[in-house]
Design a protein around this motif. Sequence first.
Motif, PDB file in Angstrom:
ATOM      1  N   ASP A  27       0.794  -1.180  -0.016  1.00 53.76           N
ATOM      2  CA  ASP A  27       0.002  -0.120   0.173  1.00 53.76           C
ATOM      3  C   ASP A  27       0.882   1.261  -0.047  1.00 53.76           C
ATOM      4  OD1 ASP A  27      -2.482  -1.540  -0.006  1.00 53.76           O
ATOM      5  OD2 ASP A  27      -2.652  -1.623   2.243  1.00 53.76           O
ATOM      6  N   VAL A  28       1.724   1.274  -0.779  1.00 52.13           N
ATOM      7  CA  VAL A  28       2.824   2.633  -1.019  1.00 52.13           C
ATOM      8  C   VAL A  28       2.269   3.516  -1.908  1.00 52.13           C
ATOM      9  CG1 VAL A  28       4.735   3.261  -1.900  1.00 52.13           C
ATOM     10  CG2 VAL A  28       4.912   0.990  -0.526  1.00 52.13           C
ATOM     11  N   HIS A  29       2.146   4.847  -1.591  1.00 49.11           N
ATOM     12  CA  HIS A  29       1.220   5.844  -2.125  1.00 49.11           C
ATOM     13  C   HIS A  29       2.129   7.069  -2.131  1.00 49.11           C
ATOM     14  CE1 HIS A  29      -2.474   3.897  -1.448  1.00 49.11           C
ATOM     15  NE2 HIS A  29      -2.172   3.589  -0.254  1.00 49.11           N
ATOM     16  N   ASP A  30       3.551   7.087  -1.940  1.00 43.23           N
ATOM     17  CA  ASP A  30       4.236   8.078  -2.150  1.00 43.23           C
ATOM     18  C   ASP A  30       5.948   7.951  -1.926  1.00 43.23           C
ATOM     19  OD1 ASP A  30       4.709   7.805   0.556  1.00 43.23           O
ATOM     20  OD2 ASP A  30       3.232   9.426   1.164  1.00 43.23           O
ATOM     21  N   ALA A  31       6.701   8.531  -2.428  1.00 44.75           N
ATOM     22  CA  ALA A  31       8.029   8.502  -2.542  1.00 44.75           C
ATOM     23  C   ALA A  31       8.487   7.930  -1.000  1.00 44.75           C
ATOM     24  CB  ALA A  31       8.831   9.649  -2.982  1.00 44.75           C
ATOM     25  N   PRO A  32       8.217   8.831  -0.004  1.00 44.25           N
ATOM     26  CA  PRO A  32       8.664   8.325   1.514  1.00 44.25           C
ATOM     27  C   PRO A  32       8.318   6.830   1.537  1.00 44.25           C
ATOM     28  CG  PRO A  32       7.970  10.348   1.498  1.00 44.25           C
ATOM     29  CD  PRO A  32       7.537  10.120   0.414  1.00 44.25           C
ATOM     30  N   GLY A  33       7.018   6.375   1.333  1.00 48.52           N
ATOM     31  CA  GLY A  33       6.470   5.188   1.551  1.00 48.52           C
ATOM     32  C   GLY A  33       7.519   4.252   0.949  1.00 48.52           C
ATOM     33  N   TYR A  34       7.792   4.487  -0.413  1.00 54.29           N
ATOM     34  CA  TYR A  34       8.473   3.700  -1.251  1.00 54.29           C
ATOM     35  C   TYR A  34       9.896   3.528  -0.687  1.00 54.29           C
ATOM     36  CZ  TYR A  34      10.786   1.667  -5.410  1.00 54.29           C
ATOM     37  OH  TYR A  34      11.431   0.762  -6.202  1.00 54.29           O
ATOM     38  N   LEU A  35      10.562   4.474  -0.226  1.00 58.49           N
ATOM     39  CA  LEU A  35      11.789   4.354   0.262  1.00 58.49           C
ATOM     40  C   LEU A  35      11.935   3.557   1.646  1.00 58.49           C
ATOM     41  CD1 LEU A  35      12.974   8.197  -0.015  1.00 58.49           C
ATOM     42  CD2 LEU A  35      13.826   6.300  -1.251  1.00 58.49           C
ATOM     43  N   ALA A  36      10.953   3.341   2.344  1.00 58.88           N
ATOM     44  CA  ALA A  36      10.780   2.677   3.503  1.00 58.88           C
ATOM     45  C   ALA A  36      10.232   1.385   3.257  1.00 58.88           C
ATOM     46  CB  ALA A  36       9.784   3.327   4.505  1.00 58.88           C
ATOM     47  N   ALA A  37       9.680   1.097   2.027  1.00 62.54           N
ATOM     48  CA  ALA A  37       8.953  -0.402   1.541  1.00 62.54           C
ATOM     49  C   ALA A  37      10.137  -1.510   1.910  1.00 62.54           C
ATOM     50  CB  ALA A  37       8.509  -0.212   0.341  1.00 62.54           C
ATOM     51  N   ARG A  38       9.743  -2.425   2.082  1.00 62.34           N
ATOM     52  CA  ARG A  38      10.579  -3.675   2.135  1.00 62.34           C
ATOM     53  C   ARG A  38      10.741  -4.400   0.801  1.00 62.34           C
ATOM     54  NH1 ARG A  38       9.234  -8.111   6.106  1.00 62.34           N
ATOM     55  NH2 ARG A  38      11.195  -8.829   5.234  1.00 62.34           N
ATOM     56  N   ARG A  39      11.861  -4.902   0.336  1.00 63.25           N
ATOM     57  CA  ARG A  39      12.174  -5.242  -1.092  1.00 63.25           C
ATOM     58  C   ARG A  39      12.504  -6.911  -1.028  1.00 63.25           C
ATOM     59  NH1 ARG A  39      15.255  -4.022  -4.476  1.00 63.25           N
ATOM     60  NH2 ARG A  39      13.773  -4.071  -6.245  1.00 63.25           N
ATOM     61  N   VAL A  40      12.134  -7.629   0.109  1.00 66.49           N
ATOM     62  CA  VAL A  40      12.652  -8.834   0.338  1.00 66.49           C
ATOM     63  C   VAL A  40      12.323  -9.701  -0.862  1.00 66.49           C
ATOM     64  CG1 VAL A  40      12.629 -10.948   1.679  1.00 66.49           C
ATOM     65  CG2 VAL A  40      12.732  -8.660   2.613  1.00 66.49           C
ATOM     66  N   GLY A  41      13.301 -10.480  -1.480  1.00 66.94           N
ATOM     67  CA  GLY A  41      13.056 -11.248  -2.689  1.00 66.94           C
ATOM     68  C   GLY A  41      12.844 -10.884  -3.895  1.00 66.94           C
ATOM     69  N   ARG A  42      13.572  -9.461  -4.091  1.00 62.09           N
ATOM     70  CA  ARG A  42      13.203  -8.699  -5.361  1.00 62.09           C
ATOM     71  C   ARG A  42      14.410  -9.129  -6.331  1.00 62.09           C
ATOM     72  NH1 ARG A  42      10.704  -7.759  -8.594  1.00 62.09           N
ATOM     73  NH2 ARG A  42      11.106  -5.626  -9.181  1.00 62.09           N
ATOM     74  N   GLY A  43      15.645  -9.504  -5.803  1.00 62.84           N
ATOM     75  CA  GLY A  43      16.735 -10.044  -6.518  1.00 62.84           C
ATOM     76  C   GLY A  43      17.439  -8.647  -6.920  1.00 62.84           C
ATOM     77  N   THR A  44      17.033  -7.760  -7.446  1.00 64.23           N
ATOM     78  CA  THR A  44      17.667  -6.388  -7.736  1.00 64.23           C
ATOM     79  C   THR A  44      17.737  -5.510  -6.753  1.00 64.23           C
ATOM     80  OG1 THR A  44      17.273  -6.582 -10.137  1.00 64.23           O
ATOM     81  CG2 THR A  44      17.891  -4.439  -9.486  1.00 64.23           C
ATOM     82  N   ARG A  45      19.004  -5.085  -6.333  1.00 62.87           N
ATOM     83  CA  ARG A  45      19.121  -4.273  -4.990  1.00 62.87           C
ATOM     84  C   ARG A  45      19.045  -2.912  -5.254  1.00 62.87           C
ATOM     85  NH1 ARG A  45      22.333  -6.996  -0.828  1.00 62.87           N
ATOM     86  NH2 ARG A  45      22.250  -5.383   0.387  1.00 62.87           N
ATOM     87  N   LEU A  46      18.409  -1.936  -4.842  1.00 58.18           N
ATOM     88  CA  LEU A  46      18.254  -0.698  -5.069  1.00 58.18           C
ATOM     89  C   LEU A  46      18.342   0.295  -3.868  1.00 58.18           C
ATOM     90  CD1 LEU A  46      14.579  -0.667  -6.972  1.00 58.18           C
ATOM     91  CD2 LEU A  46      17.013  -0.618  -7.884  1.00 58.18           C
ATOM     92  N   GLY A  47      19.424   0.970  -4.051  1.00 57.69           N
ATOM     93  CA  GLY A  47      19.706   2.065  -2.892  1.00 57.69           C
ATOM     94  C   GLY A  47      18.596   3.090  -2.948  1.00 57.69           C
ATOM     95  N   ARG A  48      18.926   3.942  -1.842  1.00 52.45           N
ATOM     96  CA  ARG A  48      17.919   5.225  -1.647  1.00 52.45           C
ATOM     97  C   ARG A  48      18.076   5.874  -3.010  1.00 52.45           C
ATOM     98  NH1 ARG A  48      15.609   7.591   2.727  1.00 52.45           N
ATOM     99  NH2 ARG A  48      15.248   9.749   2.630  1.00 52.45           N
ATOM    100  N   LYS A  49      19.198   6.211  -3.427  1.00 53.62           N
ATOM    101  CA  LYS A  49      19.456   6.912  -4.551  1.00 53.62           C
ATOM    102  C   LYS A  49      18.527   6.664  -5.889  1.00 53.62           C
ATOM    103  CE  LYS A  49      22.699   9.314  -7.534  1.00 53.62           C
ATOM    104  NZ  LYS A  49      23.937   9.626  -7.897  1.00 53.62           N
ATOM    105  N   GLN A  50      18.610   5.299  -6.138  1.00 52.17           N
ATOM    106  CA  GLN A  50      18.021   4.824  -7.189  1.00 52.17           C
ATOM    107  C   GLN A  50      16.270   4.545  -6.899  1.00 52.17           C
ATOM    108  OE1 GLN A  50      20.285   0.808  -6.917  1.00 52.17           O
ATOM    109  NE2 GLN A  50      20.397   1.090  -9.090  1.00 52.17           N
ATOM    110  N   ARG A  51      15.618   4.321  -5.820  1.00 49.94           N
ATOM    111  CA  ARG A  51      14.444   4.303  -5.514  1.00 49.94           C
ATOM    112  C   ARG A  51      13.828   5.722  -5.888  1.00 49.94           C
ATOM    113  NH1 ARG A  51      12.406   0.798  -0.450  1.00 49.94           N
ATOM    114  NH2 ARG A  51      14.306  -0.772  -0.362  1.00 49.94           N
ATOM    115  N   VAL A  52      14.613   6.759  -5.383  1.00 50.71           N
ATOM    116  CA  VAL A  52      14.255   8.377  -5.773  1.00 50.71           C
ATOM    117  C   VAL A  52      14.217   8.395  -7.161  1.00 50.71           C
ATOM    118  CG1 VAL A  52      14.908  10.542  -5.656  1.00 50.71           C
ATOM    119  CG2 VAL A  52      14.982   9.184  -3.370  1.00 50.71           C
ATOM    120  N   GLN A  53      15.149   8.064  -8.036  1.00 48.39           N
ATOM    121  CA  GLN A  53      15.310   8.018  -9.380  1.00 48.39           C
ATOM    122  C   GLN A  53      14.043   7.381 -10.117  1.00 48.39           C
ATOM    123  OE1 GLN A  53      18.910   6.354 -10.422  1.00 48.39           O
ATOM    124  NE2 GLN A  53      19.624   8.590 -10.880  1.00 48.39           N
ATOM    125  N   ILE A  54      13.583   6.192  -9.429  1.00 56.05           N
ATOM    126  CA  ILE A  54      12.528   5.385 -10.319  1.00 56.05           C
ATOM    127  C   ILE A  54      11.159   5.828  -9.715  1.00 56.05           C
ATOM    128  CG2 ILE A  54      14.186   3.696 -10.888  1.00 56.05           C
ATOM    129  CD1 ILE A  54      12.791   1.805  -8.894  1.00 56.05           C
TER     130      ILE A  54
END
Length: 186
Positions: free
Chosen positions: A55-82
């Motif tokens: 239930d992510v609705h905004d960028a701060p929520g996405y930055l805090a979201a768990r990504r367990v099992g996704r395979g591709t690691r994303l840092g904070r900077k990459q999450r902000v970019q996408i």
Amino acid sequence: WARAFYERQVGARVRVADEEKREELMALATSEASKADFSTQFYLEEWDMVIQSQDVHDAPGYLAARRVGRGTRLGRKQRVQIWPVFERYRQLLDESRLMEWQDIVRESRLFIEKAEDLTLPYRAVLADEVQDLSANELRLLRAIAPKGPDDLFLVGDAHQRIYGNMARLGACGIEIRGRARRLKLN
């Protein structure tokens, strides 16, 4: 059930984006807003497995979201970019007057949770194959039946996932400690 319930609440039929339309809109969002080199498929999977499921609705929520099992690691900077890709994708869905299935499930659950005078005619929910349900679908099941004794009966096989959903029941508001049983015979 979720679609019929939601349509009764809003008083209108809902158009659900099929897989082809989702891919088309995500490809458009990617071409317009992407600052990173990821495929449309990556963005769709990230949308389904991280954004929709949590239930992510905004960028701060996405930055805090768990990504367990996704395979591709994303840092904070990459999450902000996408993140702008996901914002644009949501805009494109809205402009097309389309909803995704997970949107319908989430909105139905939120309506139940927020409505003070709503009484559903259910005392319990029985669901089979719960390993194939998303986190939103499990949260909706929890919302349908009022908490109490024998309120939920869920059956599933965690080793038999078809759709790759890895929702934890506890994270969906379903307390199973001391209530779960392992079946040893088919």
